[in-house]
Write an enzyme that holds these catalytic residues in place. Structure first.
Site, PDB file in Angstrom:
ATOM      1  N   ASP A 125      -8.810  35.230   0.243  1.00 35.02           N
ATOM      2  CA  ASP A 125      -9.330  33.876   0.104  1.00 35.02           C
ATOM      3  C   ASP A 125      -9.366  33.282   1.519  1.00 35.02           C
ATOM      4  O   ASP A 125      -8.357  32.822   2.042  1.00 35.02           O
ATOM      5  CB  ASP A 125      -8.377  33.078  -0.803  1.00 35.02           C
ATOM      6  CG  ASP A 125      -8.884  31.675  -1.107  1.00 35.02           C
ATOM      7  OD1 ASP A 125      -9.836  31.226  -0.435  1.00 35.02           O
ATOM      8  OD2 ASP A 125      -8.323  31.037  -2.007  1.00 35.02           O
TER       9      ASP A 125
ATOM     10  N   GLU B  10     -18.385  35.975  16.193  1.00 32.49           N
ATOM     11  CA  GLU B  10     -18.016  35.449  17.495  1.00 32.49           C
ATOM     12  C   GLU B  10     -17.810  36.583  18.499  1.00 32.49           C
ATOM     13  O   GLU B  10     -16.838  37.331  18.398  1.00 32.49           O
ATOM     14  CB  GLU B  10     -16.736  34.615  17.370  1.00 32.49           C
ATOM     15  CG  GLU B  10     -16.853  33.431  16.433  1.00 32.49           C
ATOM     16  CD  GLU B  10     -18.028  32.509  16.801  1.00 32.49           C
ATOM     17  OE1 GLU B  10     -18.102  32.083  17.967  1.00 32.49           O
ATOM     18  OE2 GLU B  10     -18.874  32.247  15.921  1.00 32.49           O
TER      19      GLU B  10
ATOM     20  N   HIS C  19     -15.992  35.654  27.953  1.00 29.62           N
ATOM     21  CA  HIS C  19     -16.916  35.040  26.997  1.00 29.62           C
ATOM     22  C   HIS C  19     -18.347  35.047  27.514  1.00 29.62           C
ATOM     23  O   HIS C  19     -19.282  35.015  26.731  1.00 29.62           O
ATOM     24  CB  HIS C  19     -16.452  33.626  26.627  1.00 29.62           C
ATOM     25  CG  HIS C  19     -15.295  33.661  25.683  1.00 29.62           C
ATOM     26  ND1 HIS C  19     -13.987  33.828  26.099  1.00 29.62           N
ATOM     27  CD2 HIS C  19     -15.242  33.617  24.319  1.00 29.62           C
ATOM     28  CE1 HIS C  19     -13.191  33.856  25.050  1.00 29.62           C
ATOM     29  NE2 HIS C  19     -13.914  33.729  23.960  1.00 29.62           N
TER      30      HIS C  19
ATOM     31  N   LYS D 107      -4.358  25.369   0.590  1.00 32.90           N
ATOM     32  CA  LYS D 107      -5.513  25.006   1.433  1.00 32.90           C
ATOM     33  C   LYS D 107      -5.215  23.889   2.420  1.00 32.90           C
ATOM     34  O   LYS D 107      -6.041  23.004   2.658  1.00 32.90           O
ATOM     35  CB  LYS D 107      -6.724  24.624   0.569  1.00 32.90           C
ATOM     36  CG  LYS D 107      -7.157  25.653  -0.447  1.00 32.90           C
ATOM     37  CD  LYS D 107      -7.607  26.933   0.208  1.00 32.90           C
ATOM     38  CE  LYS D 107      -8.100  27.978  -0.766  1.00 32.90           C
ATOM     39  NZ  LYS D 107      -7.232  28.334  -1.870  1.00 32.90           N
TER      40      LYS D 107
END
Lengths: 425, 425, 425, 425
Positions: free
Chosen positions: C327, C122, C418, C253
């Site tokens: 992770d 990104e 951006h 998670k």
């Protein structure tokens, strides 16, 4: 004209009647003697019989309303009128009721001075809301606006598979006119505003959104939705394996993100600008300290995992709902909202409250019971548009309470106030 | 012995008195005539004067308790007794009150048959809870256990930087014995159970957890924490830039994840096993359909972003809180919880409810007011351990209501029931 | 010594090493030339090959670390080393990686200058975090502290009834020493810290809380809890009808209120004080505007129903987790937290971030893979206490990113930034 | 034709192409030999070089796609192509990548067999998802449907008072056509779908909802909203005191109730019916035990205060996002959803997953990077409608993972599976 366009138009109408706060401030002039006073209501903060009599007389003078059932002068003899309110009746629970005010409100429907009845057994509550009401009145009052309204009933339909569900939804989605017809035949007051879908696997919740006139409307939307569902089941091209009239999605008797984000019942926002001298004279603290308290406590509320951020909406709403015959269990929905307090020009304080889920009404439910009916008359909340008016009074009352408790926290008075008012001796 | 070890011991004591459900089922024998009956209470579902008189006589026979204030036979003359409950008093709001039962409870403290008073203006509510109570009683009753208790007050301290906050906390964390002393000098009833910390940048919330005897205890924990904070401010090695006695973290008058996950007030869990014949005879549906409804509606509740999953805890709790002089605004905390319904051996239904945040008491607040006091006596909830006993009655009552509404949804009776009981004519 | 007392002691040790911010500010002197610079790292904001070479050389000089796998100079030939990381292997996904810094950190373990690798596709992300890092460095750096740690595994046990569950829990609650033994035999690194209970009807979740050395530890706590459960099932006085090793309560998670309120993995809080001139020179805005943005956006975040309040923790954490072999799916836990920004003395800005659920490690999982291992070495995060050190680096990195995005919003640069960095041409 | 009517039409089109599950089941015949097999992909569960080569050849045969960058055969030399993806570039982080499948999907756009690449360093992840994919394929595959789509940008405007805000909103609400024009001039792909308002005191969030073609679209909606805001500021009848292009309401990089309830990016729901023999042969357990696990763990998830109920969406989504060049930080939004598992006819298992916030795309961001581009080609996700197709693949993949982990919990295999696949030796 589409629903959202219509909502736009409504908003315009709603807002066109509201004075800008700068104009409110120009018109008022803070009376410094008044700051040092306590209450316009006779016998300030007292509970004794003499002061009660003075207050009843005062309220009669101010509003023209008498309260014979509330005072016990008159007694309800006819229990037949309790039909629709209670079963296995054994008597009347009696709850002490006080009054605050005048609460000065600039609303789209609630306009002027209001004496607000609060039924509670918690000492300091009336005193605190009254203090907040005074502070706002000295600064020109509270702007309180009912922004939008909608009561939901949300049946759920379950199918063998996504495929069947798709066929069902394709059929369902252009039936809104038929449903409008069904609703108009079922109820004189209910209007179907919108129908939304929330799918999850082979199951879909269908959310019907209504307005319900001057009633809170939970039963009304049940009956209408029941008739709609009868039509659906008779005509659907594919039968659901299960369906239930309420999926537990509509937010009845519970705080939900859906009601908080959108609306359930009426959504109200209210604001006030509290001037430096009033903060000092009435609330014994400063705008900076209140704002600091509010900022700090907002973060702590977020840390605690609350929905929204507020101080004690539930206190004022429970007391007002109780006095006026609302469905008090709806406090479990109504207590959710947002309070914001910040300094303006360093020394003044901007306060706003937003209450997205006020399920309230002025007919039906407990609103016709003797004392409750009197209290609604005291607020002049009867007849057309009175439910939205009542919602605006709720907004202004809640703002008074938020201001007062934040000030008590900021000034360090909170514990002492409860010692004085919250104990038997 | 550490706090968690002590909690373990308590749990053992709590549970040793409870009968296993299998034994309960062995002892009862479902009476099929009774299934077709309506209510043990005279004048079932009625609101008229004659049936009221019968009921009052019946309750006197069953419990020995008379209800002269509730029936209006006696009237409170002395408003002096309202000190601590109300300010700017104008009269008494009167709320229709019904009774359900007997609700048969197997608790650690609540044991036997209870006639539960419910104050409400919402038609069908008493009828629905009464139906649920009947269904559970026919199956041996409800097991209801108060698992743990704790009332919080959570001051917040803000420092120049993390470093100063670290020094403060290092000093604070071994002061619990001193704080215990302060608490014992401030209140006869309060006991400090634990002190927890939640840090965020240079700010820390300090959560003091108390037990408060038979009182709900919100004022008690305020006064005690105020004294603790005085000590802290006089002795801390580093002064906070700001501090406030309540950070808005404690969960007073709002639903929070903290209270839901841990406890606020009392945490109760209750269960019942409803047999096939009773589901058919009393609830007019099947275990499978109720379980299907509950599973479907649980998902929809999650989709709506509710805290926990339940049907309408708020209805029963508001009515019971109101009748018994609880702080009714605490329904905004108490309505949160979990209801679970699932089939057992295909045809029976297991129901459990869990209420983690019951801030209730049997002394203080509105519990001494005339009608409220009578209703607490009707439940025999006075004296030592009566607050926990009352909490167990709350759990059993709520379970009855959850069962009844889920059955109404599953059977399709929901709309009709409200037509019969919720309308004036 | 009880668990909470031990935690107190730990806190003292943690904080004793941190400089007060006032001292940090005394020691630094803002270099106004530096404010107008862009980056200490060669080839600022560029992606081309030449600047890459310069940067690699610069990092070697500053840290002594070479990055041959990252640059592609060396290639992993031995897929055997992938055992434990992947199945049905087809190749290596390659993710562009940039570096920010130096990020100057005052932590309990992370101390000094850090060059932080961020893997992302990104555009603008690295530029934005680098800008935030610069702003904090010019003001003396970021204080970042790992406050506490705990990884949970939460089996669930279901019984016939509450009664059986009570017997089970009474038995379970004094077995912690036995469980400690089992844990020490199962893992060299895991230590059982606490055991908690959450009851609901006939079902209880038992939460085992561990520390796991330098590993993130999810597998470690599974293996240990599995052994504990074997013991439980062999010895319990009453057999559960069902049990499962993970109840879905532990927060693996997923974002949960439990992890947000307590801790999952490591809880870090970080703070910085940004001076007026740096806000103007580096961030092109003012403290007042950033604070106004943050206050406004905090309310909007609450309105949207987010857990906590933050801007884009996930951006920095995902990029850092990816580069260092964490992770990455744990970003679904770690992204939750609180950012706070407020003015100090009108013109400076206090910024803090709090990250309660960083499940991170420096051994195990992907940390030994070639490029990931290099990046951990670049941060000097290997060996004892390096997991907590790494968590403190996470906190400081996140703070830099929050500051930069809030400044971009306040200054109106967000869209333009951006356009420049986020598009191909 | 109104927006909601158009959405209805879209739904019809979407669903008309889906086979009912009963037909799917008729067409397939479970191959019992296949149940005892492991994987259609060569070298099942292995990571060594030989099996990698076999797999690459196999994938070429099945899909026609070659993966030279992923295997390391080809190396990216031109860092110029990294413009728009990274700044201060130092190299490429390399993440082990496996493949599962074939995953058989019945979608509106994703139809047939898919070999899904997963980049992760967590052992057992690929094995588990592959097992779930096998189980679904043996039962005819997964139905996966993209239901709706919308990417938000939510500027906030603050005014002196409610009154000014009302004037602003009255002006704003009929400007949607003008805004449509602005959007069409700013972007070839973006389309403005809706504009919503959320008011709080004197502040309002304006939510612009877009579709963004095949791009994830976060930058696109920023640029468009920036142009709209320019128009607003130049033309508004009353100037805001503050405005910011993103209020932090849109849900970018965070889980929110708004995104969960409505949609952010794409909303997908997927379902499968797993037959008794496959549950036994492939998953080593029964439908009843999986359903029991899921029901129990759903309650525990609610108790933990999660948004939605799911097992480990984040694992599969992170791996798939990473392999295909998605914005991996969006896992902080995408991990939220609902999984449901229940028995059908006692012995079979219905599984559904619902993912309301998949911000994904097939152009832009990291999708054009070498290995990422290859992985998108492997899924044949390029060109028109490929973003929605990709979302449906996400849904099916997630379902496979939820099924496999629930089965591992129910059978007791969870700990052992991680011992075998999650450790180095």
């Amino acid at each position: 004209m589409s629903t959202s366009a219509l909502k736009a138009k409504k908003l315009i109408e709603l807002f066109s009647s509201i004075k800008p706060y700068s104009q409110i401030l120009e018109e008022i002039k803070i009376d410094f003697d008044d700051i040092n006073g306590v209450s316009k209501i006779p016998g300030p903060l007292s509970w004794n019989r003499e002061s009660q009599t003075d207050r009843i007389r005062f309220l009669k003078e101010q509003t023209g309303v008498e309260l014979p059932y509330l005072t016990g002068e008159k007694i309800m003899n006819d229990t037949e009128s309790l039909k629709g309110n209670i079963e296995q009746y054994i008597g009347m629970t009696q709850v002490p009721t006080g009054v605050i005010g005048p609460l000065h409100i600039h609303g789209t429907l609630a306009q002027g001075d209001f004496y607000v009845p609060l039924a509670t057994s918690e000492g300091a509550l009336v005193a605190s809301y009254n203090r907040g009401a005074r502070a706002t009145r000295l600064c020109g009052g509270v702007v309180s606006v009912c922004l939008t309204e909608s009561v939901q009933r949300a049946p759920v339909f379950k199918f063998k598979s996504l495929s069947e569900e798709g066929i069902f939804l394709a059929w369902l989605l252009d039936k809104q006119e038929i449903f409008n017809d069904i609703v108009s035949k079922t109820s004189r007051y209910a209007e179907l505003q919108d129908m939304k879908i929330n799918m999850e696997g082979n199951t879909c919740v269908v959310i019907f959104e209504y307005t319900t006139g001057e009633a809170a409307g939970q039963n009304m939307v049940t009956f209408c939705t029941n008739e709609i569902c009868k039509y659906i089941l008779e005509n659907t091209p594919v039968a659901p394996t299960y369906w239930f009239i309420e999926s537990n999605y509509a937010g009845d008797k519970k705080a939900t993100a859906v009601s908080f984000i959108n609306v359930r019942g009426k959504k109200v926002t209210a604001e006030a600008l509290i001037k430096k001298d009033v903060i000092k004279g009435v609330l014994h603290t400063t705008a900076k300290d209140i704002a600091q308290y509010w900022q700090t406590s907002s973060i702590a509320a977020v840390q605690s995992g609350s929905i929204g951020i507020q101080g004690h909406f539930a206190n004022g709403l429970t007391a007002l709902f109780l006095a006026t015959g609302q469905d008090v269990a709806c406090v479990s929905e109504a207590f959710v909202g947002i309070t914001r307090m910040e300094t303006v020009d360093d020394d003044d304080l901007y306060v706003s409250v937003t209450l997205p889920s006020l399920v309230v009404g002025t007919i039906g439910g407990g609103t016709g019971l003797p004392t409750q009916n009197e209290c609604l008359q005291l607020l002049n909340c009867k007849g057309p548009y009175s439910a939205r008016k009542f919602a605006e009074i709720c907004g202004a009352t809640v703002l008074a309470g938020e201001l007062s408790i934040a000030a008590a926290m900021a000034s360090g008075d909170f514990s002492d106030a409860h010692k004085i008012f919250g104990r038997k001796k």
